[in-house]
Structures are given as C-alpha cells and as structure tokens.
Design an enzyme around this catalytic site. Structure first.
Site, mmCIF file in Angstrom:
data_model
loop_
_atom_site.group_PDB
_atom_site.id
_atom_site.type_symbol
_atom_site.label_atom_id
_atom_site.label_comp_id
_atom_site.label_asym_id
_atom_site.label_seq_id
_atom_site.Cartn_x
_atom_site.Cartn_y
_atom_site.Cartn_z
ATOM 1 N N ASP A 82 47.185 22.530 -64.242
ATOM 2 C CA ASP A 82 45.722 22.543 -64.320
ATOM 3 C C ASP A 82 45.201 21.759 -63.125
ATOM 4 O O ASP A 82 45.215 20.524 -63.118
ATOM 5 C CB ASP A 82 45.262 21.910 -65.634
ATOM 6 C CG ASP A 82 43.767 22.075 -65.863
ATOM 7 O OD1 ASP A 82 43.022 22.231 -64.869
ATOM 8 O OD2 ASP A 82 43.321 22.019 -67.028
ATOM 9 N N TYR A 106 27.360 45.194 -66.269
ATOM 10 C CA TYR A 106 28.440 44.983 -67.228
ATOM 11 C C TYR A 106 29.695 45.668 -66.701
ATOM 12 O O TYR A 106 29.633 46.803 -66.233
ATOM 13 C CB TYR A 106 28.079 45.556 -68.597
ATOM 14 C CG TYR A 106 27.903 44.497 -69.655
ATOM 15 C CD1 TYR A 106 29.004 43.839 -70.188
ATOM 16 C CD2 TYR A 106 26.643 44.161 -70.118
ATOM 17 C CE1 TYR A 106 28.845 42.855 -71.147
ATOM 18 C CE2 TYR A 106 26.472 43.186 -71.079
ATOM 19 C CZ TYR A 106 27.578 42.534 -71.593
ATOM 20 O OH TYR A 106 27.426 41.563 -72.545
ATOM 21 N N LYS A 130 33.791 21.825 -58.650
ATOM 22 C CA LYS A 130 34.444 20.557 -58.293
ATOM 23 C C LYS A 130 34.786 20.523 -56.798
ATOM 24 O O LYS A 130 33.952 20.843 -55.968
ATOM 25 C CB LYS A 130 35.657 20.329 -59.193
ATOM 26 C CG LYS A 130 35.319 20.281 -60.700
ATOM 27 C CD LYS A 130 36.539 19.907 -61.505
ATOM 28 C CE LYS A 130 36.211 19.766 -62.985
ATOM 29 N NZ LYS A 130 36.140 21.063 -63.696
ATOM 30 N N GLU A 186 33.330 45.522 -68.189
ATOM 31 C CA GLU A 186 34.533 45.237 -68.967
ATOM 32 C C GLU A 186 35.740 45.953 -68.383
ATOM 33 O O GLU A 186 35.681 47.128 -68.039
ATOM 34 C CB GLU A 186 34.326 45.650 -70.430
ATOM 35 C CG GLU A 186 33.410 44.713 -71.189
ATOM 36 C CD GLU A 186 33.397 45.006 -72.679
ATOM 37 O OE1 GLU A 186 34.023 45.991 -73.094
ATOM 38 O OE2 GLU A 186 32.740 44.247 -73.423
ATOM 39 N N THR A 201 39.158 25.463 -62.387
ATOM 40 C CA THR A 201 37.755 25.811 -62.252
ATOM 41 C C THR A 201 37.506 26.140 -60.788
ATOM 42 O O THR A 201 38.345 25.899 -59.917
ATOM 43 C CB THR A 201 36.849 24.653 -62.703
ATOM 44 O OG1 THR A 201 37.236 23.462 -61.998
ATOM 45 C CG2 THR A 201 36.961 24.415 -64.192
ATOM 46 N N ARG A 219 30.107 27.664 -61.039
ATOM 47 C CA ARG A 219 30.713 27.248 -62.299
ATOM 48 C C ARG A 219 31.469 28.419 -62.901
ATOM 49 O O ARG A 219 30.930 29.233 -63.652
ATOM 50 C CB ARG A 219 29.625 26.746 -63.264
ATOM 51 C CG ARG A 219 28.855 25.535 -62.779
ATOM 52 C CD ARG A 219 29.738 24.315 -62.619
ATOM 53 N NE ARG A 219 30.276 23.870 -63.879
ATOM 54 C CZ ARG A 219 29.694 22.940 -64.639
ATOM 55 N NH1 ARG A 219 28.567 22.377 -64.282
ATOM 56 N NH2 ARG A 219 30.263 22.580 -65.766
#
Length: 417
Positions: A197, A51, A226, A53, A223, A232
C-alpha cells in the site's frame, strides 16, 4: 466560477473561501497536496456525464469511443511509470481499492496480516473497527519500541504462526523506507499474497525518491492524490498473474461505472509525474522533510524513529507536556495545518493522542526550499510553547509571518495568490 456563483452563491462563497485558505496557510498534512491547473480542469470536464461500466473494449454501454481511449491512456501511463504488468485505474478511492484486494484473494474469516493502526498502519489493513477487521481475521504487527521502525522479526514470526493469505506493507504514518524485498521474502515463505500500500509514497516511488515495490509485491495499491499530485482516486497494479482477479473484484465485484472525469485527471497526473520536473519535486519533498526533522529535533521535539526517509514526520509531544490535539488546534490558528495523531505505544486515546503528524508535499509543491525549514520549525516550536502557556498573541504573530511566506511562494493551481 460565474455559473456556480449565479446558481448557488453559498457554495461558490465557500469554494472561494477554501481557495483563499489554501493559499494563505502552510499545509503540512502529509496526505494533502496541490494539484496542477490541468488536473483541476480535467476533473471538471464533460466526462462527468458518461456512464462506462466495464473496461476498455468490453463495456455494457455504447458511446464509449472516447472514454475507452481516456482509460487506456491512464492504464498505459501507470504501467510505464511504475514498471508494472497490469493496472486498474477505476477504484473510487484508497479504501475501496483495498477492499477489492480482499474480494480478489480472501473469503470472509480468512487471515490478513497488516500493520496495527496505532503503529502507523491503515484501517483497511485488518484493523478491528474497519469492515476488513470485522469480515476477516486481522492480525497486526508493529514497530520496535526502541527504534520506532517496523519489526520485521515480528512480521515473520506472526506470518509463520498465523499463516495469512494476504500480507499488507505500508501505512499512513510510516516515516521510514519500506523494505519491500524483506516483506516479499516473508510472503513467499508462507505462501501469502503481498500487497504494498503505497498511497502515501506513490509520488516518491514514481519520482525515484523511494524504492519501488514493483518486482517484489504481487499487488500494489495506491491513491492518486497525496504525493502523486493527482485527483482523489486510486489504482491497483499487479503482476499479470493476478490481473483478472483484480479487475473482477473492482468491477463487477465492488463498483459500477467508473468516474471518467477522475480517470482523465489521473491520466494527466501520471503524464506530469513522468517528467524530470516531477523527479526534482520528489527529491525535494524528501529533502525538505529531512531538513524540517533536523530543525525540530534541534528544538527538542521527539521524532518517532528519530527522523524520516520520506515525506512524513511523526512527532511525540509527550516531552513538550502538551497533547497532540491541543497543539494541532493551536497550529491551525497560527496558519500551520497538521493533524493530531497517535504515536506507537501511545497511552492516550486516539481522539486525544500524544502526537502530531506533519509532511512536506504541499509546501514543496509551492516551491518552498529546504532553507526555509528552520523558519517552519521555529514557528511550530513557538506555537506549541504559546499554546501550552495560553499565549494567543504569539499565535497571531506566527499567523502573520506564515502568511508572508505563503505570499512569497504562490500555490499552483489556485486562482488566488
């Protein structure tokens, strides 16, 4: 997968079946690709256990000495590859990345201008069924009915009339080069933040096969899968002026801890994308798409905008007298994986539209050359005609021919051939 097979044989069997399916089929969905074995390995590391953060050097958890270096590598590689001043590699996927843009620059009810979904835009560009269209005032532009290309006169007229605070350019079914300088000029004229985008074309931009929005757009959203051939995930890139607003919108605005295994895989993909082999791949993606478009047009298929400048072809099947959904399902049975898709000014419903959307990233990653696009077009043509006639024997014959080509060009990153 010995441990997975022992612990959960049902899931192991489904994974193995998917591996074989990806090996055996001609995958023409523009948003799909094959990642390298290195990217796959990075997503399955012990970084999953952490983790983290916050951001490198400013975490809310201890034990980050390795994680900080992983994320810094990803950030530095993104900045170098795309020529930007700032990069955030933490967004979980493309839609949350775009939501962070709204949080950074808008308040509920503010106006955003984006391409309409049926014209090739994305849900998160202010379309009504999305949260972005519910919480904000979405105004949509489209394409010219005659040419199928973005109507920049309409974009400017709407921007002057509606005065949006954010303008999106790019989308999910845009087969032509995006004119970033023209959009930037319109955004400056109305004082809007321009967001490019590039989720679909990021790999082409990185590989020099599509003009870059860097230097034109205030924010770049993408992203990392692609055409970029990463995991992903997603990234937001910007000028230094907007760096703090973007970072605060991602964390703590929308997310908690980043997915560190994904960050590592993004870093690997960005390193791969910086090499000469990737530039050759990006150029071949476009070359294959153009060759396939020419072959399909020669067989009477109606290509929206008349062709493509990138990885994507949008095909209106109205003249073939078959709905897109029927054609897509028949092609799937033939081992050719596409998606049914609305076309501009479609008279059919979105879940049963007139078109199909196809792309060349996956087949290019397999090393399939432009010389094979005639065979691919012939299979598509034969299958569409067979579907219209209810001829399943022909569909089965195409399936066998597709499998033969796939065997000749093994997919990267798969443990099966």
């Amino acid at each position: 997968m010995s441990q997975l097979l022992s612990t959960d044989p049902e899931i192991a069997a489904l994974v193995a079946a998917e591996e074989q399916l990806q090996a055996d089929t001609l995958r023409l969905i523009p948003s799909e690709n094959y990642v390298s074995a290195a990217v796959l390995e990075a997503t399955g590391t012990v970084l999953q256990n952490k983790y983290s953060e916050g951001y490198p050097g400013k975490r809310y958890y201890e034990g980050q000495q390795n994680i900080d270096q992983v994320e810094t590598l990803a950030i530095d590689r993104a900045k170098a590859l795309f020529g930007v001043e700032h990069a955030n590699v933490q967004p979980y996927s493309g839609s949350p990345a775009n939501l962070a843009v709204y949080l950074a620059f808008l308040k509920p009810g503010d106006t955003v201008l984006g391409m309409a979904l049926p014209m090739g835009g994305h849900l998160t560009h202010g379309w009504g069924v999305s949260a972005t269209g519910s919480w904000f005032r979405g105004v949509q532009y489209g394409v010219d009915r005659a040419t199928g290309r973005t109507d920049l006169d309409q974009v400017r007229d709407l921007a002057l009339k509606e005065r949006p605070k954010v303008i999106f350019c790019g989308g999910t079914a845009v087969p032509r080069t995006i004119d970033f300088p023209a959009f930037a000029e319109i955004a400056r004229e109305v004082g809007a933040v321009l967001v490019a985008d590039i989720a679909h074309i990021a790999g082409l931009v990185a590989g020099g096969a599509h003009p870059s929005p860097a230097g034109h757009a205030d924010v770049i959203s993408t992203t990392t899968h692609k055409t970029l051939r990463g995991p992903r995930g997603a990234m937001l890139m910007s000028t230094e002026e907007h760096a703090r607003a973007i970072d605060r919108a991602v964390f703590p605005g929308l997310q908690g801890g980043p997915h560190n295994h994904t960050t590592a895989a993004i870093a690997v993909a960005l390193k791969e994308a910086s090499g000469p082999d990737f530039r050759a791949y990006a150029a071949q993606v476009v070359g294959n798409a153009r060759a396939l478009g020419e072959q399909l047009a020669a067989r009477g298929f109606d290509l929206v905008s008349g062709g493509t400048d990138n990885h994507l072809l949008l095909i209106d099947l109205t003249s073939k007298d078959i709905p897109g959904k029927v054609a897509a399902k028949a092609l799937d049975r033939a081992g050719i994986v596409v998606n049914y898709n609305s076309v501009p000014y479609d008279t059919r419903k979105p879940f049963d539209p007139s078109g199909i959307r196809i792309g060349t990233p996956s087949l290019t990653s397999r090393g399939i050359p432009a010389s094979e696009m005639a065979a691919v077009a012939e299979w598509i043509d034969r299958t569409v005609l067979a579907a219209r006639a209810g001829d399943e024997d022909t569909v089965a014959k195409v399936r066998a021919e597709v499998k033969e080509l796939m065997d000749a060009y093994p997919a990267p990153g798969l443990p099966v051939g």
